[in-house]
Design an enzyme around this catalytic site. Sequence first.
Site, PDB file in Angstrom:
ATOM      1  N   LYS A  65      -7.344  30.360  20.464  1.00  0.00           N
ATOM      2  CA  LYS A  65      -7.010  30.538  19.041  1.00  0.00           C
ATOM      3  C   LYS A  65      -6.305  31.866  18.753  1.00  0.00           C
ATOM      4  O   LYS A  65      -5.557  31.975  17.801  1.00  0.00           O
ATOM      5  CB  LYS A  65      -8.268  30.425  18.185  1.00  0.00           C
ATOM      6  CG  LYS A  65      -8.830  29.008  18.164  1.00  0.00           C
ATOM      7  CD  LYS A  65      -9.968  28.858  17.187  1.00  0.00           C
ATOM      8  CE  LYS A  65     -10.484  27.427  17.201  1.00  0.00           C
ATOM      9  NZ  LYS A  65     -11.313  27.101  16.068  1.00  0.00           N
ATOM     10  N   GLY A 128     -12.873  33.229  19.076  1.00  0.00           N
ATOM     11  CA  GLY A 128     -12.513  31.933  18.496  1.00  0.00           C
ATOM     12  C   GLY A 128     -12.625  31.817  16.991  1.00  0.00           C
ATOM     13  O   GLY A 128     -11.812  32.323  16.239  1.00  0.00           O
TER      14      GLY A 128
END
Length: 260
Positions: A65, A128
Amino acid sequence: MKKFLVIGNPIEHSLSPKLHNYWIKENNIEAVYEKKQLNEKDIEGIVNNIKKGKLHGANVTVPFKKSVISFLDKLTPIAEEAQSVNTIFIKNEKVVGDNTDVGGFVQALKHINYNVKNKKIFVLGAGGVAPSIIIALRNLGASKITLSNRTKEKAQNLKKKYSNLEIIDWGETPDFNMIINATSLGLKNDDQVKLNYSNIGPNKLFYDVIYNPEKTNFLLKAKQFGNQIENGKMMFIYQAQLAFKIWHNILPKINDKLLN
């Protein structure tokens, strides 16, 4: 036919294809959605395929991410703030990174009628999805956000960006109303989040962003000690709904068939 992907590592647990392909069929869209396990070195190729129109969009999950950002042309304001991208799309020939995790988490809390305002929240994990959760909690008016991560340096880096965070050592447990597991601990059956459940006491909300398995050891143990538990299924569905709207300009329906 348009082609969409979710990329991550591991990826076999992801239910994104099932969800998106259901909505694609429901809305009579000529498209297909698949999952692909990648290594770091493969990300640039995926983004190039989006630039060339071979792919029409992608979802990004753990652990890419943040690392995907350097390959994109631009970020939406929310992705910029979170420095976390979970949805990629093309606009004006630019590859754009967006973040639907913030909105997905907010909607998931609304779904269970849980009001974060003036509550003390304990977040486990700094990678994340953690920045997205911090932004959502701050926007919802949490009174205190405490964070702990196995690598303390990563937690300290988050504090530089979100100064209202309190950082504690991994293994310590502060007083809280709600605890959120934003780590990948729980994807494997033998994963344990080491907490002294008997000292924590009952009637707290234990929230796990993991949705497959449905009940991680973190949640099973919390339930035994009389706590409310919630997995990440609704957050997952709501963030997917927002991603679907970005790509297809249709907000798909969340019905009983999806929830069962």
